[in-house]
Design a protein around this motif. Sequence first.
Motif, PDB file in Angstrom:
ATOM      1  N   GLN A 151     -42.111 113.034   8.675  1.00 41.17           N
ATOM      2  CA  GLN A 151     -41.810 114.142   7.998  1.00 41.17           C
ATOM      3  C   GLN A 151     -40.364 114.338   8.230  1.00 41.17           C
ATOM      4  O   GLN A 151     -39.764 114.417   9.307  1.00 41.17           O
ATOM      5  CB  GLN A 151     -42.419 115.686   8.757  1.00 41.17           C
ATOM      6  N   ALA A 152     -39.678 114.563   7.080  1.00 41.46           N
ATOM      7  CA  ALA A 152     -38.109 114.535   6.904  1.00 41.46           C
ATOM      8  C   ALA A 152     -37.842 115.988   7.481  1.00 41.46           C
ATOM      9  O   ALA A 152     -38.407 116.963   7.316  1.00 41.46           O
ATOM     10  CB  ALA A 152     -37.718 114.217   5.704  1.00 41.46           C
ATOM     11  N   GLU A 153     -36.869 115.742   8.262  1.00 40.52           N
ATOM     12  CA  GLU A 153     -36.132 117.224   8.737  1.00 40.52           C
ATOM     13  C   GLU A 153     -35.618 117.930   7.886  1.00 40.52           C
ATOM     14  O   GLU A 153     -35.561 119.406   8.167  1.00 40.52           O
ATOM     15  CB  GLU A 153     -35.377 116.888  10.003  1.00 40.52           C
ATOM     16  N   ARG A 172     -46.803 111.363  29.297  1.00 38.33           N
ATOM     17  CA  ARG A 172     -47.340 111.652  27.973  1.00 38.33           C
ATOM     18  C   ARG A 172     -46.642 110.887  26.858  1.00 38.33           C
ATOM     19  O   ARG A 172     -47.063 110.351  25.873  1.00 38.33           O
ATOM     20  CB  ARG A 172     -47.324 113.155  27.658  1.00 38.33           C
ATOM     21  N   ALA A 173     -45.200 110.989  27.156  1.00 43.89           N
ATOM     22  CA  ALA A 173     -44.353 110.207  25.906  1.00 43.89           C
ATOM     23  C   ALA A 173     -44.740 108.677  26.083  1.00 43.89           C
ATOM     24  O   ALA A 173     -44.755 108.071  24.982  1.00 43.89           O
ATOM     25  CB  ALA A 173     -42.977 110.327  26.305  1.00 43.89           C
ATOM     26  N   PRO A 208     -39.541 107.058  14.277  1.00 44.04           N
ATOM     27  CA  PRO A 208     -39.383 108.418  13.492  1.00 44.04           C
ATOM     28  C   PRO A 208     -40.776 109.162  13.658  1.00 44.04           C
ATOM     29  O   PRO A 208     -40.811 110.040  13.063  1.00 44.04           O
ATOM     30  CB  PRO A 208     -39.595 107.384  12.151  1.00 44.04           C
ATOM     31  N   ARG A 209     -41.843 108.686  14.041  1.00 40.93           N
ATOM     32  CA  ARG A 209     -43.252 109.421  13.989  1.00 40.93           C
ATOM     33  C   ARG A 209     -43.302 110.089  15.232  1.00 40.93           C
ATOM     34  O   ARG A 209     -43.667 111.349  15.122  1.00 40.93           O
ATOM     35  CB  ARG A 209     -44.200 108.399  13.581  1.00 40.93           C
ATOM     36  N   LEU A 210     -42.827 109.905  16.341  1.00 37.70           N
ATOM     37  CA  LEU A 210     -43.077 110.465  17.534  1.00 37.70           C
ATOM     38  C   LEU A 210     -41.939 110.972  18.055  1.00 37.70           C
ATOM     39  O   LEU A 210     -41.879 111.958  19.171  1.00 37.70           O
ATOM     40  CB  LEU A 210     -43.488 109.471  18.771  1.00 37.70           C
ATOM     41  N   GLY A 211     -40.680 110.814  17.461  1.00 32.53           N
ATOM     42  CA  GLY A 211     -39.655 111.592  18.030  1.00 32.53           C
ATOM     43  C   GLY A 211     -39.047 110.581  19.189  1.00 32.53           C
ATOM     44  O   GLY A 211     -39.583 109.843  19.879  1.00 32.53           O
ATOM     45  N   HIS A 212     -37.739 111.092  19.423  1.00 27.48           N
ATOM     46  CA  HIS A 212     -37.118 110.504  20.457  1.00 27.48           C
ATOM     47  C   HIS A 212     -36.606 111.475  21.706  1.00 27.48           C
ATOM     48  O   HIS A 212     -36.026 112.602  21.103  1.00 27.48           O
ATOM     49  CB  HIS A 212     -35.887 109.601  20.008  1.00 27.48           C
ATOM     50  N   ALA A 213     -36.770 111.008  22.855  1.00 28.51           N
ATOM     51  CA  ALA A 213     -36.225 111.907  23.978  1.00 28.51           C
ATOM     52  C   ALA A 213     -35.523 111.071  25.027  1.00 28.51           C
ATOM     53  O   ALA A 213     -36.135 109.805  25.281  1.00 28.51           O
ATOM     54  CB  ALA A 213     -37.203 112.701  24.568  1.00 28.51           C
ATOM     55  N   HIS A 261     -49.745 110.403  12.552  1.00 33.94           N
ATOM     56  CA  HIS A 261     -48.091 110.540  12.626  1.00 33.94           C
ATOM     57  C   HIS A 261     -47.535 110.314  11.271  1.00 33.94           C
ATOM     58  O   HIS A 261     -46.819 109.260  11.570  1.00 33.94           O
ATOM     59  CB  HIS A 261     -47.762 110.222  13.947  1.00 33.94           C
ATOM     60  N   TYR A 275     -38.440 100.899  16.708  1.00 37.02           N
ATOM     61  CA  TYR A 275     -37.263 101.784  15.912  1.00 37.02           C
ATOM     62  C   TYR A 275     -37.693 102.252  14.542  1.00 37.02           C
ATOM     63  O   TYR A 275     -37.493 103.358  14.332  1.00 37.02           O
ATOM     64  CB  TYR A 275     -36.218 100.990  16.007  1.00 37.02           C
ATOM     65  N   GLU A 276     -38.517 101.180  13.857  1.00 31.96           N
ATOM     66  CA  GLU A 276     -38.780 101.631  12.588  1.00 31.96           C
ATOM     67  C   GLU A 276     -39.704 102.411  12.256  1.00 31.96           C
ATOM     68  O   GLU A 276     -40.321 102.994  11.453  1.00 31.96           O
ATOM     69  CB  GLU A 276     -38.680 100.425  11.752  1.00 31.96           C
TER      70      GLU A 276
END
Lengths: 196, 114
Positions: free
Chosen positions: A189-191, A17-18, A73-78, A186, A68-69
Motif C-alpha cells: 500500500q503506497a504511503e 514477532r518481526a 515493502p509489505r511488512l515495513g521496516h524497523a 500483505h 528488499y524488493e
Amino acid sequence: MNTIDSHKKLETELKKRAFLTFHNDGIIDILMGWDLVVIGVSLYLHNMSPLTAFIGLGPLLFYGLLKYEITLPRLGHAQFRMHRSFSVWLIGAVGGVFLLAAVISGIFIRSSSWFVGPISFALMGIAFTMVLITGFNRILAYAILIPLFFIVGFGLKFLSPEMIMATGGILMVVGIWMLVKFLRTHPIQAEEDDLV
Amino acid sequence: MSKKDSANNVHIEKIDEIDQIIHSPSRLKILIVLAEVVKADFTFLVLTTGLTRGNLSANLRKLEEVGYITIEKSFVNRVSRSMIQLTDHGMMALKSYQADMQMIIDALLSELGS
C-alpha cells in the motif's frame, strides 16, 4: 517485574514477532529447498564440484535483494537496537571460520564422498553468522541441530540422494505456497494514500 | 483533613496533570513501539499497533506537532516511505507519563488496601 525487565521483554516480543513474520514469505524455504535439490542431484550423479556448489548456493546471494524488493515493502521496516553481547560476536566469528573452511574444502574437494565436510561447514557457517546478523540467540539451537542432523544422517547412512532431493523439493513447494499466501495477505500500500 | 486524605487528594489532582497527548490508547501504542526501536516506517507501525492507516496517520501528526516524534520522508524506488523516530523530548514525556501513572495506581491500590 521491574521497568528494565518489562522493556527487555517488550523489545524481545517485538523482535520475535518481526522476525517470525519476516520469514513468513517463504523465500528462505525456497532457497534452502533449492540448495538441497542441487545437493541431492549432484550426489545422485556423483558430480560434486565448485560449479554445482555455485549453482546451489548462488541464489542465496539474492536473498537480501529478494527481501528488499518483496518483503520489506509489505511488512515495513524497523531498526532495532542491537545489543550484541560478546558471546554473540564469538558465535559470529565461529560462523565466519566455518564459512572459510567451507570455501577452502570446497575448492580442494576431489571426491563426492568428502562432500560432507564442505556442506557441513557451510551450513554451520551460515547458521552461526545468522545469530550475529539477527542478534537472535534462539537461532543457535537450530544452528547446531540442523547440521548435526545432516552429519549424523550421512554417518548413519539413512540419508540418500533421493531423500535429499525429495526433502528439497518439498521445502521448495512449501516455500512457494508460503510466498503466494504472503503476497495475498500483505499487498503493498503506497504511503501517498495516507495523510502523513 | 487527615494526612492520608491530603495525600490522596494530591494523587487525584495528579490525574489532571497527566499528559493528554500520551494518554490515548492509540498514541500510547505508537510511543511504546517507538520506544523499543531506533526507528520504524509507517507500514511497520500499522502492523505492530493494529491501528488503521488513517488513524495512525492522524495520531502521528499530533505527536509530531508536540515534538514527541520526527518523521523523515524519503523515496525508495519512487515510492514514498516515512521513517518515524521518537525524540528525546518524546522519551522524557513517556517516562514522565509512566511515573505519573505509577504514582496514581500505587495510591489507588493503597486506598483499596486500607
